[in-house]
Structure formats: C-alpha cells, structure tokens
Design an enzyme around this catalytic site. Structure first.
Site, PDB file in Angstrom:
ATOM      1  N   LYS A 101      34.383 -11.543  22.068  1.00 25.29           N
ATOM      2  CA  LYS A 101      33.130 -11.438  22.835  1.00 25.29           C
ATOM      3  C   LYS A 101      32.262 -12.708  22.793  1.00 25.29           C
ATOM      4  CE  LYS A 101      32.415  -6.439  22.951  1.00 25.29           C
ATOM      5  NZ  LYS A 101      31.469  -5.335  22.743  1.00 25.29           N
ATOM      6  N   ASP A 117      27.067  -3.798  27.772  1.00 27.03           N
ATOM      7  CA  ASP A 117      26.949  -2.853  26.652  1.00 27.03           C
ATOM      8  C   ASP A 117      25.548  -2.239  26.544  1.00 27.03           C
ATOM      9  OD1 ASP A 117      29.560  -2.835  25.689  1.00 27.03           O
ATOM     10  OD2 ASP A 117      29.226  -4.451  24.247  1.00 27.03           O
TER      11      ASP A 117
HETATM   12  P1  NAP Z   1      28.662  -6.538  14.389  1.00 24.14           P
HETATM   13  O1  NAP Z   1      28.031  -7.561  15.252  1.00 24.14           O
HETATM   14  O2  NAP Z   1      29.720  -6.936  13.423  1.00 24.14           O
HETATM   15  O3  NAP Z   1      27.472  -5.803  13.548  1.00 24.14           O
HETATM   16  C1  NAP Z   1      27.762  -4.873  12.563  1.00 24.14           C
HETATM   17  C2  NAP Z   1      26.468  -4.236  12.034  1.00 24.14           C
HETATM   18  O4  NAP Z   1      26.820  -3.216  11.084  1.00 24.14           O
HETATM   19  C3  NAP Z   1      25.551  -5.212  11.284  1.00 24.14           C
HETATM   20  O5  NAP Z   1      24.210  -4.850  11.479  1.00 24.14           O
HETATM   21  C4  NAP Z   1      25.958  -4.979   9.810  1.00 24.14           C
HETATM   22  O6  NAP Z   1      24.942  -5.276   8.867  1.00 24.14           O
HETATM   23  C5  NAP Z   1      26.210  -3.483   9.820  1.00 24.14           C
HETATM   24  N1  NAP Z   1      27.099  -3.065   8.744  1.00 24.14           N
HETATM   25  C6  NAP Z   1      28.436  -3.315   8.632  1.00 24.14           C
HETATM   26  N2  NAP Z   1      28.913  -2.765   7.487  1.00 24.14           N
HETATM   27  C7  NAP Z   1      27.864  -2.169   6.874  1.00 24.14           C
HETATM   28  C8  NAP Z   1      27.714  -1.431   5.653  1.00 24.14           C
HETATM   29  N3  NAP Z   1      28.754  -1.200   4.841  1.00 24.14           N
HETATM   30  N4  NAP Z   1      26.486  -0.932   5.353  1.00 24.14           N
HETATM   31  C9  NAP Z   1      25.428  -1.146   6.169  1.00 24.14           C
HETATM   32  N5  NAP Z   1      25.501  -1.841   7.330  1.00 24.14           N
HETATM   33  C10 NAP Z   1      26.702  -2.356   7.674  1.00 24.14           C
HETATM   34  O7  NAP Z   1      29.318  -5.365  15.244  1.00 24.14           O
HETATM   35  P2  NAP Z   1      28.901  -4.856  16.731  1.00 24.14           P
HETATM   36  O8  NAP Z   1      29.675  -5.616  17.746  1.00 24.14           O
HETATM   37  O9  NAP Z   1      27.412  -4.851  16.815  1.00 24.14           O
HETATM   38  O10 NAP Z   1      29.502  -3.359  16.733  1.00 24.14           O
HETATM   39  C11 NAP Z   1      28.943  -2.367  15.877  1.00 24.14           C
HETATM   40  C12 NAP Z   1      29.596  -1.006  16.155  1.00 24.14           C
HETATM   41  O11 NAP Z   1      29.369  -0.603  17.498  1.00 24.14           O
HETATM   42  C13 NAP Z   1      31.119  -0.955  15.976  1.00 24.14           C
HETATM   43  O12 NAP Z   1      31.423   0.245  15.303  1.00 24.14           O
HETATM   44  C14 NAP Z   1      31.655  -0.914  17.405  1.00 24.14           C
HETATM   45  O13 NAP Z   1      32.879  -0.234  17.491  1.00 24.14           O
HETATM   46  C15 NAP Z   1      30.554  -0.137  18.098  1.00 24.14           C
HETATM   47  N6  NAP Z   1      30.482  -0.400  19.573  1.00 24.14           N
HETATM   48  C16 NAP Z   1      30.592   0.662  20.420  1.00 24.14           C
HETATM   49  C17 NAP Z   1      30.526   0.455  21.796  1.00 24.14           C
HETATM   50  C18 NAP Z   1      30.646   1.623  22.743  1.00 24.14           C
HETATM   51  O14 NAP Z   1      30.941   1.391  23.930  1.00 24.14           O
HETATM   52  N7  NAP Z   1      30.404   2.847  22.320  1.00 24.14           N
HETATM   53  C19 NAP Z   1      30.313  -0.850  22.306  1.00 24.14           C
HETATM   54  C20 NAP Z   1      30.173  -1.921  21.392  1.00 24.14           C
HETATM   55  C21 NAP Z   1      30.266  -1.676  20.021  1.00 24.14           C
HETATM   56  P3  NAP Z   1      24.797  -6.767   8.220  1.00 24.14           P
HETATM   57  O15 NAP Z   1      24.073  -7.598   9.227  1.00 24.14           O
HETATM   58  O16 NAP Z   1      24.014  -6.540   6.966  1.00 24.14           O
HETATM   59  O17 NAP Z   1      26.199  -7.271   7.957  1.00 24.14           O
END
Ligand code: NAP
Length: 275
Positions: free
Chosen positions: A64, A100
């Site tokens: 992305k 998104d």
């Molecule tokens: P990302 O940029 O990697 O962000 C991950 C987030 O989760 C960060 O805020 C991180 O906190 C937090 N996190 C990860 N592990 C954690 C833990 N053990 N405890 C507390 N916080 C934790 O990922 P993203 O692209 O935003 O995606 C996040 C989620 O959304 C994924 O599960 C993805 O599959 C889902 N998603 C769904 C859709 C849909 O269409 N439904 C679309 C996009 C994404 P830190 O900053 O502290 O690391």
C-alpha cells in the site's frame, strides 16, 4: 475489462469473488484476478498491467505504501495518507486512490444516521494506516468529536494534531477508563484478528449501553471486541461492510457503474461462515 488485486500473500483475498460477481450482475465483460506479487516484483508487475491494458487494480498488504513511487499520479487524500489501495489506469497512466476510509464511512452509515455520526463522541483505537484513512474520512464528513487511542500513544497524539481534531490522543489504558464517554468506538488495530481471536485491544464489556462498537477486522466475523460490547448492551458492526464498500468505490471508479453492496455483505458473510 481486466482488473486485479496484488498482495503478498494474496490467496485468502475475497476481492476476486466480489468483483467477478459484480461484473457478472452488471453484464460487464471482464475478469478480476488475484496476483501474488513479492516486493521485488512490484515495479515489473505495474508495467505488465500498463502494457496489457488493465483498467486498474487493488493493492493490499504489503504494497500500500511502496506502490506510490511507481505511480504516475496520486489523489490528494491518498497522498496525505501515504497509502494507496486502488489504482486506475487511463491512457497508460496509473493514478492512486485510497477508498478504505470512505468505505468504512459507508459501512457506518448502515448503522447510524448522518446526524448521529456528526454529533457522536467517537473513539478510534489504533493509529496505523487504516486509522488515518478512517479518521480523515470521518472528519471530512463532519464528525466533530474524535479521539484516538493507541498502544504507542505518541502516534495517537500526532494524528490528533495532524488532523486538527478537537478530541485527545492517548494510550489504551486511558481509553479504557473513559470508555463510558463514547457513542462510537472503532477498532482499527489488528488485535483480535485470526489466529489471535481471544485478544482484544480494550475491554469493551465496559461500553455504554446503546453505543456502537465497530471493528474493521472481519476474520473472525465476530471478534472478542464485538462480543464483549454486545454483552454490555452495545450495538456492533464488523469489518465486512468496510471491505465491501471500499471495493464498491473502486469498482465504480473503474467501470462508472454502481454495484449492489447490501447483498454482497450477505454473500461474503455466508462465504466466510462456510470456510
Ligand atoms: P498498521 O498500519 O500496521 O497499524 C496497526 C495498528 O494496530 C497500530 O495502531 C498498532 O499500534 C496496533 N497494534 C498492533 N498490534 C498491537 C497490539 N498487540 N496491541 C495493541 N495495539 C496493536 O495496520 P493497518 O493497515 O492500519 O490495518 C489494521 C487492521 O485493519 C488489520 O487487521 C487489517 O486487516 C484491517 N483492515 C481491514 C480493512 C477492511 O476492509 N475491513 C481494510 C484495511 C485494514 P502501534 O502503533 O503501537 O504499533
């Protein structure tokens, strides 16, 4: 019409299922395929799309952000976000977008009215890519009270500052203590996603009765975050709606046709239950 999604890995993607049904329903002659592309193949793959007259493609993890350097143009909102999930190819030129955030907003509108969203006290958990897009879309829509909580609280604070939000940036334990104050709580962290289905970012059994818990995770369909919120008398929304609406917005960009989203949410939910 040739369309695709690229990611690494990509085999579990539901995007081909969804877009191929929509093309069929709207009598569009075409095919949407899932292509596994490793980071070192990314540039070459984009050339292939251009040379072979693809109309566009979706981009998922881990491309992305990195895809941006290979595009000819980028939409302002996607540029601010630093992430692209949809590319439109026109006259041999690739333009990047991000659907998104607006996909989530469309999904939220199936549960709350425009006025309710604008007036709600909203708490976003997470400050990663998805959180940025969702917060930006909610703010542009007119949501007036948004706070953000994140494990790394500094990221939540800088996102609140960058977007000029009136709410506060905080860590997850502070959010836990304030949970009763919020009308809509959105989990954008990856906590609770398969296979770690027993985890949750904060304990939603302390949510206000009648409030809404929205998770953007859709595997599992009902996360601990949603189950605990329901046990507290809160309403719940899973991530299928966001997935379908982000896809619908991309589909519209490529085809200029509006696909049917409500039925698709049911179809994908049924498919996930069978897997
Ligand atoms: P990302 O940029 O990697 O962000 C991950 C987030 O989760 C960060 O805020 C991180 O906190 C937090 N996190 C990860 N592990 C954690 C833990 N053990 N405890 C507390 N916080 C934790 O990922 P993203 O692209 O935003 O995606 C996040 C989620 O959304 C994924 O599960 C993805 O599959 C889902 N998603 C769904 C859709 C849909 O269409 N439904 C679309 C996009 C994404 P830190 O900053 O502290 O690391």
């Amino acid at each position: 019409m040739k369309l695709a999604v690229i990611g690494y890995p990509i085999r579990h993607s539901k995007s081909p299922f969804m877009h191929n049904i929509w093309m069929n329903e709207l009598n569009i002659d075409g095919q949407y395929e899932a292509i596994e592309v490793s980071p070192d193949q990314l540039e070459q793959q984009i050339h292939f799309f251009k040379e072979n007259n693809y109309t566009g493609f979706n981009v998922t993890i881990p491309h992305k952000e990195n895809v941006i350097q290979h595009l000819d143009d980028i939409d302002e909102a996607a540029k601010d976000l630093g992430a692209v999930n949809t590319v439109l190819i026109k006259n041999g030129k690739c333009t990047g977008y991000n659907t998104d955030g607006n996909g989530f907003l469309q999904s939220l509108l199936t549960k709350r009215s425009e006025a309710e969203i604008r007036q709600a006290r909203i708490l976003i958990l997470g400050a990663g890519g998805a959180a940025k897009g969702i917060t930006g879309s909610l703010k542009s829509f007119g949501a007036s009270q948004i706070s953000i909580a994140n494990r790394t609280s500094a990221k939540a604070v800088s996102l609140v500052d960058a977007l000029g939000l009136t709410g506060e940036g905080m860590d997850l334990s502070k959010a836990q203590n304030q949970l009763q104050d919020y009308d809509i709580v959105i989990n954008t962290t990856s906590v609770g996603m398969f296979p770690h289905i027993h985890q949750l970012p904060i304990d939603t059994s302390f949510m206000k009765k009648g409030a809404l818990a929205a998770d953007i995770i859709y595997n599992p369909l009902r996360t601990q975050f949603l189950l605990k919120a329901e046990s507290a008398g809160a309403d719940s929304l899973n991530g299928i709606g966001m997935f379908v609406f982000q896809g619908a917005l991309a589909f519209e960009m490529w085809t200029s046709r509006k696909p049917e989203a409500a039925e698709m949410i049911i179809k994908i939910t049924d498919k996930m239950k069978q897997e």
